[in-house]
Design a protein around this motif. Structure first.
Motif, PDB file in Angstrom:
ATOM      1  N   GLU A   1       0.799  -1.216   0.000  1.00  0.00           N
ATOM      2  CA  GLU A   1       0.000   0.000   0.000  1.00  0.00           C
ATOM      3  C   GLU A   1       0.838   1.275   0.000  1.00  0.00           C
ATOM      4  O   GLU A   1       0.344   2.347  -0.360  1.00  0.00           O
ATOM      5  CB  GLU A   1      -0.951   0.019   1.200  1.00  0.00           C
ATOM      6  N   MET A   2       2.105   1.183   0.439  1.00  0.00           N
ATOM      7  CA  MET A   2       2.915   2.411   0.548  1.00  0.00           C
ATOM      8  C   MET A   2       4.282   2.293  -0.103  1.00  0.00           C
ATOM      9  O   MET A   2       5.035   3.266  -0.172  1.00  0.00           O
ATOM     10  CB  MET A   2       3.118   2.785   2.022  1.00  0.00           C
ATOM     11  N   GLY A   3       4.658   1.099  -0.577  1.00  0.00           N
ATOM     12  CA  GLY A   3       5.978   0.902  -1.133  1.00  0.00           C
ATOM     13  C   GLY A   3       7.026   0.750  -0.035  1.00  0.00           C
ATOM     14  O   GLY A   3       6.751   0.186   1.021  1.00  0.00           O
ATOM     15  N   ARG A   4       8.225   1.310  -0.276  1.00  0.00           N
ATOM     16  CA  ARG A   4       9.336   1.191   0.670  1.00  0.00           C
ATOM     17  C   ARG A   4       9.462   2.450   1.511  1.00  0.00           C
ATOM     18  O   ARG A   4       9.613   3.547   0.980  1.00  0.00           O
ATOM     19  CB  ARG A   4      10.649   0.972  -0.065  1.00  0.00           C
ATOM     20  N   LEU A   5       9.435   2.274   2.821  1.00  0.00           N
ATOM     21  CA  LEU A   5       9.568   3.382   3.756  1.00  0.00           C
ATOM     22  C   LEU A   5      10.900   3.270   4.487  1.00  0.00           C
ATOM     23  O   LEU A   5      11.212   2.209   5.052  1.00  0.00           O
ATOM     24  CB  LEU A   5       8.414   3.387   4.754  1.00  0.00           C
TER      25      LEU A   5
ATOM     26  N   ARG B   1      17.502   1.965  -3.525  1.00  0.00           N
ATOM     27  CA  ARG B   1      16.700   2.744  -4.449  1.00  0.00           C
ATOM     28  C   ARG B   1      15.228   2.367  -4.287  1.00  0.00           C
ATOM     29  O   ARG B   1      14.879   1.482  -3.527  1.00  0.00           O
ATOM     30  CB  ARG B   1      17.178   2.493  -5.880  1.00  0.00           C
ATOM     31  N   HIS B   2      14.388   3.062  -5.006  1.00  0.00           N
ATOM     32  CA  HIS B   2      12.950   2.786  -5.040  1.00  0.00           C
ATOM     33  C   HIS B   2      12.277   3.035  -3.685  1.00  0.00           C
ATOM     34  O   HIS B   2      11.322   2.346  -3.330  1.00  0.00           O
ATOM     35  CB  HIS B   2      12.672   1.360  -5.522  1.00  0.00           C
ATOM     36  N   LEU B   3      12.776   4.018  -2.929  1.00  0.00           N
ATOM     37  CA  LEU B   3      12.077   4.430  -1.722  1.00  0.00           C
ATOM     38  C   LEU B   3      10.831   5.224  -2.110  1.00  0.00           C
ATOM     39  O   LEU B   3      10.865   6.036  -3.034  1.00  0.00           O
ATOM     40  CB  LEU B   3      12.974   5.293  -0.834  1.00  0.00           C
ATOM     41  N   SER B   4       9.733   4.991  -1.374  1.00  0.00           N
ATOM     42  CA  SER B   4       8.489   5.727  -1.617  1.00  0.00           C
ATOM     43  C   SER B   4       8.188   6.725  -0.507  1.00  0.00           C
ATOM     44  O   SER B   4       7.553   7.760  -0.755  1.00  0.00           O
ATOM     45  CB  SER B   4       7.312   4.748  -1.734  1.00  0.00           C
ATOM     46  N   GLN B   5       8.623   6.410   0.710  1.00  0.00           N
ATOM     47  CA  GLN B   5       8.349   7.262   1.869  1.00  0.00           C
ATOM     48  C   GLN B   5       9.613   7.328   2.724  1.00  0.00           C
ATOM     49  O   GLN B   5      10.369   6.352   2.796  1.00  0.00           O
ATOM     50  CB  GLN B   5       7.208   6.687   2.727  1.00  0.00           C
ATOM     51  N   ILE B   6       9.809   8.459   3.401  1.00  0.00           N
ATOM     52  CA  ILE B   6      10.946   8.603   4.308  1.00  0.00           C
ATOM     53  C   ILE B   6      10.479   9.235   5.610  1.00  0.00           C
ATOM     54  O   ILE B   6       9.797  10.258   5.599  1.00  0.00           O
ATOM     55  CB  ILE B   6      12.066   9.476   3.677  1.00  0.00           C
ATOM     56  N   MET B   7      10.824   8.600   6.718  1.00  0.00           N
ATOM     57  CA  MET B   7      10.649   9.182   8.047  1.00  0.00           C
ATOM     58  C   MET B   7      12.050   9.307   8.637  1.00  0.00           C
ATOM     59  O   MET B   7      12.706   8.308   8.906  1.00  0.00           O
ATOM     60  CB  MET B   7       9.753   8.295   8.916  1.00  0.00           C
ATOM     61  N   ILE B   8      12.515  10.550   8.815  1.00  0.00           N
ATOM     62  CA  ILE B   8      13.907  10.776   9.195  1.00  0.00           C
ATOM     63  C   ILE B   8      14.004  11.777  10.342  1.00  0.00           C
ATOM     64  O   ILE B   8      13.310  12.800  10.352  1.00  0.00           O
ATOM     65  CB  ILE B   8      14.735  11.260   7.978  1.00  0.00           C
TER      66      ILE B   8
ATOM     67  N   PHE C   1      -1.283  11.006   8.492  1.00  0.00           N
ATOM     68  CA  PHE C   1      -0.857  11.172   7.116  1.00  0.00           C
ATOM     69  C   PHE C   1      -1.323   9.974   6.292  1.00  0.00           C
ATOM     70  O   PHE C   1      -1.452   8.868   6.817  1.00  0.00           O
ATOM     71  CB  PHE C   1       0.674  11.245   7.011  1.00  0.00           C
ATOM     72  N   GLU C   2      -1.537  10.206   5.015  1.00  0.00           N
ATOM     73  CA  GLU C   2      -1.817   9.118   4.087  1.00  0.00           C
ATOM     74  C   GLU C   2      -0.559   8.831   3.302  1.00  0.00           C
ATOM     75  O   GLU C   2      -0.069   9.686   2.551  1.00  0.00           O
ATOM     76  CB  GLU C   2      -2.955   9.505   3.136  1.00  0.00           C
ATOM     77  N   LEU C   3       0.031   7.660   3.519  1.00  0.00           N
ATOM     78  CA  LEU C   3       1.257   7.266   2.827  1.00  0.00           C
ATOM     79  C   LEU C   3       0.879   6.435   1.610  1.00  0.00           C
ATOM     80  O   LEU C   3       0.966   5.214   1.621  1.00  0.00           O
ATOM     81  CB  LEU C   3       2.183   6.496   3.762  1.00  0.00           C
ATOM     82  N   SER C   4       0.482   7.103   0.556  1.00  0.00           N
ATOM     83  CA  SER C   4       0.127   6.403  -0.665  1.00  0.00           C
ATOM     84  C   SER C   4       1.311   6.391  -1.612  1.00  0.00           C
ATOM     85  O   SER C   4       2.369   6.966  -1.321  1.00  0.00           O
ATOM     86  CB  SER C   4      -1.064   7.106  -1.334  1.00  0.00           C
ATOM     87  N   LEU C   5       1.147   5.771  -2.735  1.00  0.00           N
ATOM     88  CA  LEU C   5       2.215   5.718  -3.733  1.00  0.00           C
ATOM     89  C   LEU C   5       2.154   6.922  -4.678  1.00  0.00           C
ATOM     90  O   LEU C   5       2.904   6.996  -5.640  1.00  0.00           O
ATOM     91  CB  LEU C   5       2.118   4.418  -4.532  1.00  0.00           C
ATOM     92  N   GLU C   6       1.257   7.852  -4.369  1.00  0.00           N
ATOM     93  CA  GLU C   6       1.169   9.120  -5.102  1.00  0.00           C
ATOM     94  C   GLU C   6       1.282  10.267  -4.110  1.00  0.00           C
ATOM     95  O   GLU C   6       0.724  10.186  -3.017  1.00  0.00           O
ATOM     96  CB  GLU C   6      -0.166   9.223  -5.856  1.00  0.00           C
ATOM     97  N   PRO C   7       2.020  11.344  -4.442  1.00  0.00           N
ATOM     98  CA  PRO C   7       2.111  12.491  -3.525  1.00  0.00           C
ATOM     99  C   PRO C   7       0.711  13.075  -3.273  1.00  0.00           C
ATOM    100  O   PRO C   7      -0.164  12.998  -4.134  1.00  0.00           O
ATOM    101  CB  PRO C   7       2.982  13.492  -4.299  1.00  0.00           C
TER     102      PRO C   7
END
Length: 246
Positions: free
Chosen positions: A126-130, A145-152, A239-245
């Motif tokens: 549902e969110m890819g790679r976080l 590579r291919h990260l979709s979301q980042i929590m840093i 937040f909604e962590l979708s694969l689209e901004p």
């Protein structure tokens, strides 16, 4: 995928990743009662908990979760510190190895802190790679590579810390502690500049210091640096962590 922030500070860190099929709890630094109250069906949909290290603002409720029969994945040091390394629900993890909790796949990697600590790559359809990273001075590994979301983590800024030390609002010893255990804004920006962000939809800044940060500035600077949607993980925020901004 819905991300809910139950805490993101030195007072306590805890995040809920809520998918259609179940919930993954990331960090256990708030009371178990807060977690239970925040979940519509108590712990019935919880697939497990992942924890980065043993400090109380990240792991204070690990023992209560284990007692409730919730599976917890964490560095072995976490379980040893609370004398729970033999608990059947305690799963010590190893950096570089993959683990599955329902549809969530988690891969821990070592980070630099003042106790054994890991970051996580969390993968879900549902969110890819976080990428989840907190309580570290930097990341030495090359991020995938291919990260979709980042929590840093963007815990503090050098200039704000220096002003607080000069004014007497912060002890000088805090400089060394932060330098070797938490991520500074400039470090986070440099790390992000080296990552492949081409597929990243959202960046969430976590664990901001209450005294040595400026949320509006941090969000603005990281957004300018990356060209991405950037948010701060304030307690109670969703937040909604979708694969689209969004």
């Amino acid at each position: 995928m819905r991300l809910r922030v139950l805490g993101s500070s030195s007072e306590g860190n805890c995040y809920l990743l809520e998918s259609r099929s179940g919930v993954l709890i990331v960090e256990a630094g708030v009371p178990i009662s807060v977690m239970r109250k925040s979940l519509e069906n108590g712990f019935n949909r919880v697939l497990g908990v992942i924890v980065t290290h043993r400090h109380g603002d990240h792991a204070k409720s690990v023992k209560d979760l284990l007692s409730s029969g919730i599976r917890v994945l964490a560095p072995h040091d976490v379980f040893i510190s609370i004398d729970a390394d033999q608990d059947p629900c305690a799963k010590p993890i190893s950096a570089g190895k993959g683990y599955r909790l329902g549809e969530f796949q988690v891969v821990p990697f070592e980070v630099k802190h003042d106790v054994p600590c890991v970051g996580y790559i969390i993968i879900h359809p549902e969110m890819g790679r976080l990428l989840f990273v907190t309580d570290t001075m930097t990341i030495s590994q090359r991020m995938p590579r291919h990260l979709s979301q980042i929590m840093i983590e963007t815990n503090y800024a050098d200039d704000i810390l220096e002003r607080n030390i000069e004014s007497g609002a912060m002890p000088i010893a805090m400089r060394k502690r932060l330098m070797f255990s938490h991520m500074e804004l400039g470090t986070a920006k440099r790390l992000l500049s080296r990552m492949d962000l081409s597929e990243v939809c959202n960046i969430v800044l976590i664990h901001l210091s209450s005294s040595n940060s400026d949320e509006e500035r941090f969000v603005r600077e990281v957004a300018v640096q990356t060209g991405k949607m950037v948010y701060a993980a304030d307690e109670g925020r969703e937040f909604e962590l979708s694969l689209e901004p969004y």
